[in-house]
Design a protein around this motif. Structure first.
Motif, PDB file in Angstrom:
ATOM      1  N   LYS A   1     -42.178  21.143   2.416  1.00 33.05           N
ATOM      2  CA  LYS A   1     -41.156  22.147   2.138  1.00 33.05           C
ATOM      3  C   LYS A   1     -40.006  21.495   1.384  1.00 33.05           C
ATOM      4  O   LYS A   1     -39.476  20.478   1.807  1.00 33.05           O
ATOM      5  CB  LYS A   1     -40.635  22.746   3.452  1.00 33.05           C
ATOM      6  CG  LYS A   1     -39.617  23.835   3.264  1.00 33.05           C
ATOM      7  CD  LYS A   1     -40.284  25.128   2.838  1.00 33.05           C
ATOM      8  CE  LYS A   1     -39.280  26.179   2.376  1.00 33.05           C
ATOM      9  NZ  LYS A   1     -39.950  27.291   1.707  1.00 33.05           N
TER      10      LYS A   1
ATOM     11  N   ILE B   1     -41.882  29.855   4.760  1.00 31.73           N
ATOM     12  CA  ILE B   1     -43.221  29.722   4.196  1.00 31.73           C
ATOM     13  C   ILE B   1     -43.306  28.329   3.562  1.00 31.73           C
ATOM     14  O   ILE B   1     -42.467  27.975   2.733  1.00 31.73           O
ATOM     15  CB  ILE B   1     -43.466  30.800   3.128  1.00 31.73           C
ATOM     16  CG1 ILE B   1     -43.387  32.181   3.762  1.00 31.73           C
ATOM     17  CG2 ILE B   1     -44.823  30.592   2.460  1.00 31.73           C
ATOM     18  CD1 ILE B   1     -43.243  33.307   2.773  1.00 31.73           C
TER      19      ILE B   1
ATOM     20  N   LYS C   1     -29.960  31.012  -7.267  1.00 33.33           N
ATOM     21  CA  LYS C   1     -31.186  30.216  -7.088  1.00 33.33           C
ATOM     22  C   LYS C   1     -32.008  30.702  -5.897  1.00 33.33           C
ATOM     23  O   LYS C   1     -33.221  30.548  -5.874  1.00 33.33           O
ATOM     24  CB  LYS C   1     -30.817  28.745  -6.850  1.00 33.33           C
ATOM     25  CG  LYS C   1     -30.642  27.943  -8.127  1.00 33.33           C
ATOM     26  CD  LYS C   1     -30.581  26.462  -7.782  1.00 33.33           C
ATOM     27  CE  LYS C   1     -29.810  25.690  -8.829  1.00 33.33           C
ATOM     28  NZ  LYS C   1     -29.258  24.453  -8.292  1.00 33.33           N
TER      29      LYS C   1
ATOM     30  N   TYR D   1     -36.379  31.226  -4.250  1.00 33.29           N
ATOM     31  CA  TYR D   1     -36.937  30.514  -3.102  1.00 33.29           C
ATOM     32  C   TYR D   1     -38.128  31.250  -2.524  1.00 33.29           C
ATOM     33  O   TYR D   1     -38.149  32.468  -2.439  1.00 33.29           O
ATOM     34  CB  TYR D   1     -35.888  30.386  -1.989  1.00 33.29           C
ATOM     35  CG  TYR D   1     -34.948  29.245  -2.158  1.00 33.29           C
ATOM     36  CD1 TYR D   1     -34.755  28.647  -3.408  1.00 33.29           C
ATOM     37  CD2 TYR D   1     -34.237  28.754  -1.082  1.00 33.29           C
ATOM     38  CE1 TYR D   1     -33.873  27.607  -3.562  1.00 33.29           C
ATOM     39  CE2 TYR D   1     -33.349  27.711  -1.224  1.00 33.29           C
ATOM     40  CZ  TYR D   1     -33.166  27.149  -2.463  1.00 33.29           C
ATOM     41  OH  TYR D   1     -32.284  26.120  -2.607  1.00 33.29           O
ATOM     42  N   GLN D   2     -39.090  30.439  -2.075  1.00 31.72           N
ATOM     43  CA  GLN D   2     -40.214  31.005  -1.348  1.00 31.72           C
ATOM     44  C   GLN D   2     -39.954  30.758   0.120  1.00 31.72           C
ATOM     45  O   GLN D   2     -39.975  29.626   0.559  1.00 31.72           O
ATOM     46  CB  GLN D   2     -41.480  30.283  -1.794  1.00 31.72           C
ATOM     47  CG  GLN D   2     -42.553  31.205  -2.232  1.00 31.72           C
ATOM     48  CD  GLN D   2     -43.901  30.611  -2.015  1.00 31.72           C
ATOM     49  OE1 GLN D   2     -44.033  29.500  -1.535  1.00 31.72           O
ATOM     50  NE2 GLN D   2     -44.906  31.345  -2.388  1.00 31.72           N
ATOM     51  N   TYR D   3     -39.682  31.836   0.829  1.00 28.76           N
ATOM     52  CA  TYR D   3     -39.402  31.632   2.250  1.00 28.76           C
ATOM     53  C   TYR D   3     -40.513  32.203   3.079  1.00 28.76           C
ATOM     54  O   TYR D   3     -41.069  33.218   2.759  1.00 28.76           O
ATOM     55  CB  TYR D   3     -38.070  32.311   2.627  1.00 28.76           C
ATOM     56  CG  TYR D   3     -36.964  31.325   2.788  1.00 28.76           C
ATOM     57  CD1 TYR D   3     -36.705  30.409   1.766  1.00 28.76           C
ATOM     58  CD2 TYR D   3     -36.206  31.257   3.934  1.00 28.76           C
ATOM     59  CE1 TYR D   3     -35.695  29.491   1.899  1.00 28.76           C
ATOM     60  CE2 TYR D   3     -35.187  30.334   4.078  1.00 28.76           C
ATOM     61  CZ  TYR D   3     -34.936  29.460   3.045  1.00 28.76           C
ATOM     62  OH  TYR D   3     -33.932  28.542   3.167  1.00 28.76           O
TER      63      TYR D   3
ATOM     64  N   LEU E   1     -29.999  31.565   7.504  1.00 22.00           N
ATOM     65  CA  LEU E   1     -30.372  30.302   8.143  1.00 22.00           C
ATOM     66  C   LEU E   1     -29.607  29.118   7.573  1.00 22.00           C
ATOM     67  O   LEU E   1     -29.846  27.980   7.926  1.00 22.00           O
ATOM     68  CB  LEU E   1     -31.879  30.074   7.996  1.00 22.00           C
ATOM     69  CG  LEU E   1     -32.732  30.992   8.871  1.00 22.00           C
ATOM     70  CD1 LEU E   1     -34.193  30.863   8.524  1.00 22.00           C
ATOM     71  CD2 LEU E   1     -32.510  30.703  10.336  1.00 22.00           C
ATOM     72  N   ARG E   2     -28.679  29.419   6.656  1.00 19.62           N
ATOM     73  CA  ARG E   2     -27.913  28.343   6.035  1.00 19.62           C
ATOM     74  C   ARG E   2     -26.577  28.188   6.729  1.00 19.62           C
ATOM     75  O   ARG E   2     -25.911  29.162   7.017  1.00 19.62           O
ATOM     76  CB  ARG E   2     -27.615  28.699   4.581  1.00 19.62           C
ATOM     77  CG  ARG E   2     -28.797  28.579   3.727  1.00 19.62           C
ATOM     78  CD  ARG E   2     -28.459  27.695   2.587  1.00 19.62           C
ATOM     79  NE  ARG E   2     -29.674  27.077   2.105  1.00 19.62           N
ATOM     80  CZ  ARG E   2     -29.700  26.290   1.050  1.00 19.62           C
ATOM     81  NH1 ARG E   2     -28.582  26.026   0.412  1.00 19.62           N
ATOM     82  NH2 ARG E   2     -30.818  25.759   0.671  1.00 19.62           N
TER      83      ARG E   2
END
Lengths: 311, 423
Positions: free
Chosen positions: A11, A54, B417, B421-423, B404-405
């Motif tokens: 990650k 993810i 940005k 992001y791929q979360y 979550l930051r």
């Protein structure tokens, strides 16, 4: 049989690699420790295991199948920094968290009352969270972690900030849950604690898994070639001696790693011959802390064992 | 990843938390009291024209004019009961100068409110002179203007052999009686009712969007800083959470709005209350329905924006600095909607009733004041729904990263940005 398998997880956040190709296995019925410094990537790994993040690559397998959002119903999570809705009532918040896990109805209400009674909070069930003491708030948080009867319990730095009573309470619960066959996963930077509670570990540093396996196996392997030494005198001659691989200062003790595990007696003789006053020479013991430092190195000013007094 | 059960659970909690809370009840009751309080206070101030005891020296150059003024004035009750004290005298311009000198101290000490001089030329141009310490006293002008006019008109036509009715007609003012033309009805006489309703709609939208939005932002910040969100996300996805929160607050908002509109709805549908003809309301239930739907869509759009601002920042202070772009999206349309009361058919109003975000506030105001074709209303709804889904997707991306930051306040460039992001 592995309950969970973490395979090649990676990650990245903004070019910073938080977790770097991490792999480890969590066996059924084990107490598993994910060990590493603050910022090593433990929380990110846990978040990927729970499907909150993810992964860029890699996967997490739950008994052979890829985890999906249903896994969330099987997990009880106690985050490092705890929080509850301050204005909510104790019972309301317990039922809300359980309902989010898919459990509701009379049974869960009854169970919540049982837990509250066990934790001596039954008379406060309609009290607002903000009116409870800090210790009682922590109790409510424990209950909310396990009320929905999760198969997996993930505890992030569980003992930080707990008072002694709650520390014992939580330990009891953990052992209780282990007896019931639950899988318990700790994330912690407290090596002493992990050593006492866990039977399997994965050590993580700078996002990489640097050591993993059954704790007893790991210790057996490292203790044979590591001598723990307390002494008076000068041992600097060992640094360049052909018998010795590495001399490390662990603070209270000095660790000497020898190249050949069968040569411990020769090392002892060498020390005596060189007029070093040996106070303790232990060839059968190494702490997790010592293993960690010899693998990951010591960071200036960091006290890995700090704050373990209550464990 | 979307789970209906979990979203419903969040919605239920939001409703229980908000709809059944004391602050909801208080807020719902307090706002109308506050609004009517302000309206009432303003009306009170307007009626409290403290002009009792106004003393006026009325000086005329022309004897006939003076006579007629006296005659007109004496017919009015506020002169008869000495609410206004008026002294009449005939002087020419030179005498006036001396008179002014003589009365200067009285004028300065408020013993005398004003000297009104009606020169001979007033019979040509109707210009009179007003000498006072306070030469901008509209109350006095408004009270006396028509009376002096009537006296001048009467004098002017006196020897011209007109009948009393003709002279009276000449002295009358033009009054605008307004009628609304709409497609399906005959011309109807229009009161100020709809003007007030459009102000009411605009104000309610403005107020509740900001109020509920800020509340949403605070709730997100609370969940973030107290780390509740970590537990929540171990149970449901950020999409479930955000959708649940937005829908929960959205439903709460519509309920609140419905309660606020109840008096208006009762006015339209029943005859329990009746308004004076001047305040006649030309609203129907279709409009109320449109207003509520429009509000629901708009509210959810703005809640998405407020939620993402809450997710970006760690504390209220930082969030205040990040919130101004959203405030602009509410305030600019608010001011446009207020100006629509001057001319609801202007190009600015028409265009801004279709522009994303501003449509939510401007269209209801416009719709209340003029007939808006059905297709335009539907088009606005479609535009607003599209805007909502767009914002919902963007906000979702910011939200899932932001909550979550912790730590350093992110820059806008960093937030951009996050979309990738791929979360």
């Amino acid at each position: 049989m592995n309950a969970l398998e973490v395979k090649n997880l990676t990650k990245t956040f903004d070019k910073i690699i938080a977790v770097d190709n991490a792999s480890f296995e969590v066996p059924e019925g084990s107490i598993f420790g994910l060990i590493g410094r603050n910022g090593a990537g433990k929380t990110t790994t846990i978040r990927m295991m729970m499907n909150i993040y993810i992964p860029d690559s890699g996967e997490v397998l739950l008994r052979g199948n890829k985890v999906d959002h249903q896994f969330k119903d099987k997990v009880g999570y106690l985050p490092e920094e705890r929080g509850l809705y301050k204005k909510s009532k104790v019972m309301d918040i317990l039922l809300y968290f359980a309902e989010l896990k898919g459990k509701k109805g009379k049974d869960i209400h009854k169970k919540a009352e049982e837990y509250l009674e066990r934790f001596e909070l039954l008379d406060r069930k309609t009290a607002k969270i903000e009116d409870l003491s800090k210790g009682n708030q922590q109790k409510v948080q424990f209950i909310s972690t396990i009320l929905h009867d999760p198969e997996f319990i993930i505890l992030d730095e569980p003992f930080s900030g707990l008072d002694p009573i709650n520390t014992n309470l939580l330990k009891e619960i953990i052992l209780d849950l282990k007896k019931q066959g639950k899988v318990i996963i700790f994330s912690t930077h407290l090596m002493d604690f992990a050593e006492r509670m866990c039977d399997h570990i994965a050590m993580i540093d700078h996002g990489k898994v640097i050591l993993k396996g059954r704790l007893s196996d790991i210790k057996a392997k490292y203790s044979q070639e590591n001598i723990s030494l307390n002494y008076e005198g000068d041992i600097s001659f060992l640094n360049s001696h052909p018998l010795v691989d590495k001399v490390e200062d662990f603070g209270n003790t000095t660790g000497i790693r020898i190249k050949d595990a069968s040569k411990t007696q020769e090392l002892l003789k060498l020390l005596v011959d060189n007029k070093v006053k040996v106070k303790r020479f232990d060839a059968n013991d190494i702490t997790l802390h010592e293993i960690f430092i010899s693998l990951a190195g010591k960071v200036e000013g960091e006290q890995l064992t700090a704050g373990v007094a209550n464990v | 990843m979307f789970s209906l059960d979990k979203t419903l659970t969040v919605i239920k909690r939001e409703l229980r938390d908000k709809l059944l809370s004391k602050s909801f009840v208080i807020m719902t009751l307090l706002l109308p009291i506050f609004m009517f309080g302000i309206l009432g206070f303003q009306t009170f101030l307007l009626t409290q024209e403290s002009d009792e005891g106004t003393t006026i020296e009325l000086v005329s150059e022309n004897e006939d004019v003076l006579y007629n003024i006296q005659k007109v004035f004496q017919e009015r009750t506020f002169i008869q009961n000495e609410y206004y004290k008026v002294n009449y005298s005939q002087k020419d311009r030179e005498q006036l100068q001396n008179f002014l000198e003589e009365k200067r101290t009285d004028l300065l000490s408020d013993k005398l409110t004003a000297i009104i001089f009606v020169p001979q030329t007033a019979l040509n141009n109707k210009d009179v002179e007003y000498y006072s310490k306070n030469p901008n006293n509209r109350t006095v002008f408004d009270k006396l203007r028509d009376m002096i006019n009537n006296a001048l008109v009467e004098t002017y036509f006196e020897d011209k052999n007109f009948s009393q009715e003709e002279i009276q007609f000449a002295g009358m003012r033009v009054g605008f009686n307004t009628f609304r033309i709409s497609a399906d009805k005959d011309a109807e006489e229009e009161g100020v009712g709809n003007l007030i309703a459009s102000f009411l709609f605009t104000f309610l939208l403005y107020f509740s969007l900001i109020f509920l939005g800020t509340m949403m932002m605070r709730a997100v910040i609370e969940e973030k800083t107290s780390k509740i969100v970590e537990v929540l996300l171990s149970s449901c996805s950020s999409k479930d959470l955000m959708t649940g929160k937005i829908l929960g607050t959205g439903i709460t908002g519509v309920m609140q709005m419905f309660i606020w509109l109840l008096p208006v709805i009762m006015l339209i549908t029943t005859s329990v209350f009746t308004l004076p003809a001047d305040f006649n309301l030309k609203l129907d239930m279709g409009m109320i329905f449109y207003f509520l739907i429009n509000y629901f869509i708009g509210l959810m759009t703005f809640l998405g924006l407020f939620a993402s601002v809450g997710a970006i920042f760690d504390n209220d202070q930082d969030a205040q600095s990040g919130i101004w772009p959203i405030m602009m999206l509410i305030m600019i349309p608010f001011f446009i909607a207020i100006t629509s009361q001057n001319n609801p058919d202007s190009a600015l109003i028409k265009i801004s009733s279709f522009v994303p975000f501003s449509s939510i506030i401007v269209m209801p105001a416009r719709m209340t004041l003029v007939e808006v074709p059905l297709w335009e209303l539907l088009a606005a709804v479609v535009i607003n729904i599209a805007t909502f889904f767009g914002i919902f997707m963007l906000a979702g991306k910011i939200y899932r990263v932001g909550i979550l930051r912790t730590g350093k306040k992110p820059t806008w460039a960093e937030v951009v940005k996050w979309f990738k992001y791929q979360y």
